[in-house]
Write a protein that holds these residues in place. Structure first.
Motif, PDB file in Angstrom:
ATOM      1  N   GLY A  83       5.443  -3.259  14.792  1.00 13.95           N
ATOM      2  CA  GLY A  83       4.832  -2.832  13.642  1.00 13.95           C
ATOM      3  C   GLY A  83       4.700  -1.471  13.417  1.00 13.95           C
ATOM      4  N   LYS A  84       4.567  -0.478  14.379  1.00 15.22           N
ATOM      5  CA  LYS A  84       4.363   0.961  14.248  1.00 15.22           C
ATOM      6  C   LYS A  84       5.921   1.480  13.813  1.00 15.22           C
ATOM      7  N   GLN A  85       6.951   0.922  14.350  1.00 11.27           N
ATOM      8  CA  GLN A  85       8.269   1.296  14.008  1.00 11.27           C
ATOM      9  C   GLN A  85       8.603   1.035  12.586  1.00 11.27           C
ATOM     10  N   TYR A  86       8.204  -0.150  12.218  1.00  8.90           N
ATOM     11  CA  TYR A  86       8.199  -0.894  10.901  1.00  8.90           C
ATOM     12  C   TYR A  86       7.565   0.185   9.751  1.00  8.90           C
ATOM     13  N   LEU A  87       6.165   0.383  10.056  1.00  6.19           N
ATOM     14  CA  LEU A  87       5.427   1.406   9.244  1.00  6.19           C
ATOM     15  C   LEU A  87       6.125   2.860   9.166  1.00  6.19           C
ATOM     16  N   GLU A  88       6.516   3.034  10.012  1.00 11.72           N
ATOM     17  CA  GLU A  88       7.234   4.626  10.229  1.00 11.72           C
ATOM     18  C   GLU A  88       8.317   4.498   9.408  1.00 11.72           C
ATOM     19  N   LYS A  89       9.281   3.470   9.485  1.00  8.21           N
ATOM     20  CA  LYS A  89      10.564   3.575   8.614  1.00  8.21           C
ATOM     21  C   LYS A  89       9.984   3.463   7.046  1.00  8.21           C
ATOM     22  N   LEU A  90       9.046   2.518   6.866  1.00  9.36           N
ATOM     23  CA  LEU A  90       8.493   2.616   5.266  1.00  9.36           C
ATOM     24  C   LEU A  90       8.134   4.001   5.071  1.00  9.36           C
ATOM     25  N   ILE A  91       7.270   4.686   5.663  1.00  2.83           N
ATOM     26  CA  ILE A  91       6.956   5.943   5.368  1.00  2.83           C
ATOM     27  C   ILE A  91       7.862   6.623   4.937  1.00  2.83           C
ATOM     28  N   ARG A  92       8.930   6.660   5.785  1.00  6.66           N
ATOM     29  CA  ARG A  92      10.382   7.453   5.493  1.00  6.66           C
ATOM     30  C   ARG A  92      11.017   7.257   4.311  1.00  6.66           C
ATOM     31  N   TYR A  93      10.951   5.819   4.226  1.00  9.14           N
ATOM     32  CA  TYR A  93      11.740   5.226   3.099  1.00  9.14           C
ATOM     33  C   TYR A  93      11.017   5.643   1.665  1.00  9.14           C
ATOM     34  N   TYR A  94       9.715   5.391   1.683  1.00 14.23           N
ATOM     35  CA  TYR A  94       8.905   5.820   0.362  1.00 14.23           C
ATOM     36  C   TYR A  94       8.782   7.222   0.215  1.00 14.23           C
ATOM     37  N   GLY A  95       9.242   8.208   1.248  1.00 13.50           N
ATOM     38  CA  GLY A  95       8.945   9.641   0.891  1.00 13.50           C
ATOM     39  C   GLY A  95       7.743  10.153   1.226  1.00 13.50           C
ATOM     40  N   LEU A  96       6.860   9.469   1.920  1.00 11.99           N
ATOM     41  CA  LEU A  96       5.436   9.793   2.050  1.00 11.99           C
ATOM     42  C   LEU A  96       5.276  11.069   3.071  1.00 11.99           C
ATOM     43  N   ASN A  97       4.127  11.646   2.948  1.00 16.36           N
ATOM     44  CA  ASN A  97       3.711  12.831   3.775  1.00 16.36           C
ATOM     45  C   ASN A  97       3.263  11.870   5.137  1.00 16.36           C
ATOM     46  N   PRO A  98       3.955  12.044   6.311  1.00 17.64           N
ATOM     47  CA  PRO A  98       3.285  11.320   7.592  1.00 17.64           C
ATOM     48  C   PRO A  98       1.988  12.027   8.129  1.00 17.64           C
ATOM     49  N   GLU A  99       1.730  13.183   7.639  1.00 22.90           N
ATOM     50  CA  GLU A  99       0.463  13.824   7.767  1.00 22.90           C
ATOM     51  C   GLU A  99      -0.693  13.198   7.038  1.00 22.90           C
ATOM     52  N   LEU A 140       0.818  -1.160  -0.176  1.00 27.72           N
ATOM     53  CA  LEU A 140      -0.068  -0.143   0.024  1.00 27.72           C
ATOM     54  C   LEU A 140       1.091   1.134  -0.212  1.00 27.72           C
ATOM     55  N   LEU A 141       1.810   1.293   0.856  1.00 23.00           N
ATOM     56  CA  LEU A 141       2.580   2.475   1.052  1.00 23.00           C
ATOM     57  C   LEU A 141       3.488   2.550  -0.257  1.00 23.00           C
ATOM     58  N   GLU A 142       3.893   1.710  -1.064  1.00 21.86           N
ATOM     59  CA  GLU A 142       4.713   1.823  -2.195  1.00 21.86           C
ATOM     60  C   GLU A 142       3.883   2.282  -3.154  1.00 21.86           C
ATOM     61  N   THR A 143       2.469   1.947  -3.297  1.00 17.53           N
ATOM     62  CA  THR A 143       1.470   2.397  -4.163  1.00 17.53           C
ATOM     63  C   THR A 143       1.297   3.919  -4.030  1.00 17.53           C
ATOM     64  N   PHE A 144       1.071   4.229  -2.780  1.00 18.22           N
ATOM     65  CA  PHE A 144       0.861   5.706  -2.468  1.00 18.22           C
ATOM     66  C   PHE A 144       1.920   6.711  -2.625  1.00 18.22           C
ATOM     67  N   ALA A 145       3.159   5.791  -2.784  1.00 24.68           N
ATOM     68  CA  ALA A 145       4.455   6.786  -3.216  1.00 24.68           C
ATOM     69  C   ALA A 145       4.487   7.015  -4.572  1.00 24.68           C
ATOM     70  N   GLY A 146       3.730   6.535  -5.522  1.00 24.87           N
ATOM     71  CA  GLY A 146       3.559   6.762  -7.011  1.00 24.87           C
ATOM     72  C   GLY A 146       3.112   8.168  -7.237  1.00 24.87           C
ATOM     73  N   SER A 147       3.546   8.596  -8.230  1.00 21.24           N
ATOM     74  CA  SER A 147       3.649  10.093  -8.899  1.00 21.24           C
ATOM     75  C   SER A 147       2.019  10.450  -9.022  1.00 21.24           C
ATOM     76  N   GLN A 148       1.079   9.436  -9.238  1.00 26.09           N
ATOM     77  CA  GLN A 148      -0.239   9.878  -9.439  1.00 26.09           C
ATOM     78  C   GLN A 148      -0.869  10.054  -8.362  1.00 26.09           C
ATOM     79  N   TRP A 149      -0.501   9.588  -7.115  1.00 23.23           N
ATOM     80  CA  TRP A 149      -1.142  10.103  -5.769  1.00 23.23           C
ATOM     81  C   TRP A 149      -0.484  11.414  -5.087  1.00 23.23           C
ATOM     82  N   LYS A 150       0.428  11.767  -5.563  1.00 24.09           N
ATOM     83  CA  LYS A 150       1.114  13.083  -4.667  1.00 24.09           C
ATOM     84  C   LYS A 150       0.210  14.038  -4.915  1.00 24.09           C
ATOM     85  N   ASP A 151      -0.823  14.528  -5.775  1.00 19.94           N
ATOM     86  CA  ASP A 151      -1.654  15.685  -5.753  1.00 19.94           C
ATOM     87  C   ASP A 151      -2.954  15.265  -5.194  1.00 19.94           C
ATOM     88  N   ARG A 152      -3.294  14.179  -4.878  1.00 21.62           N
ATOM     89  CA  ARG A 152      -4.669  13.641  -4.444  1.00 21.62           C
ATOM     90  C   ARG A 152      -4.699  13.647  -2.992  1.00 21.62           C
TER      91      ARG A 152
END
Length: 169
Positions: A32-48, A7-19
């Motif tokens: 599990g929380k630590q793992y997700l937080e690392k993935l969020i950073r890894y994929y450059g997702l907005n933690p907000e 899911l996180l890799e998908t939402f890191a795609g360019s089509q989701w940037k402005d949605r």
């Protein structure tokens, strides 16, 4: 097995940037929380845009805050979380593993991916996004399916009749 990384890799795609989207991971703490937080950073997702909620006894309050359940599991039985979400009138996206295909009628009660591959999950998420105006109606159909198939009063009666038949034989 829950494949949140897909899911996180998908939402890191360019089509989701402005949605305008928000993901809530419910029932996650510790490693599990630590793992997700690392993935969020890894994929450059907005933690907000991503909320991680620890286990709660009031899961239905959390479910109804969301529009769709996303469950791209790689392995599953019949997922109770999906049954709960659908009972709350929420359509679901799922993969064709375990009991998920019995719950999701593609295009009616939710969306069923072709496989557990990232490309198939990505394609179905595009369908989910494109059909935003149908989420409410699909959620109602999902709720009706759960009321029919997972109604304890009906299923216990059916089980009792089957057991009574076995006892008489």
């Amino acid at each position: 097995d829950k494949a949140q990384h897909l899911l996180l890799e998908t939402f890191a795609g360019s089509q989701w940037k402005d949605r305008d989207w928000q993901i809530d991971f419910i029932g996650v703490s510790g490693f599990g929380k630590q793992y997700l937080e690392k993935l969020i950073r890894y994929y450059g997702l907005n933690p907000e845009q991503i909320k991680i909620t620890a286990h709660t006894d009031d899961v239905f309050t959390e479910i109804v805050k969301n529009d769709v359940l996303l469950m791209p599991s790689m392995s599953e039985g019949t997922p109770f979380a999906m049954v709960e979400a659908m009972a709350c009138g929420r359509p679901a996206l799922g993969t064709p593993v375990g009991g998920i295909p019995e719950l999701i009628k593609d295009g009616q009660t939710g969306w069923l991916t072709r496989t557990v591959a990232l490309c198939d999950i990505n394609d179905k998420l595009e369908d989910v996004w494109a059909q935003r105006n149908q989420w409410k109606g699909m959620g109602e159909k999902a709720q009706n399916l759960i009321n029919e198939k997972y109604n304890q009063e009906k299923s216990i009666l059916q089980l009792s009749l089957l057991l009574a038949g076995d006892i008489k034989q």
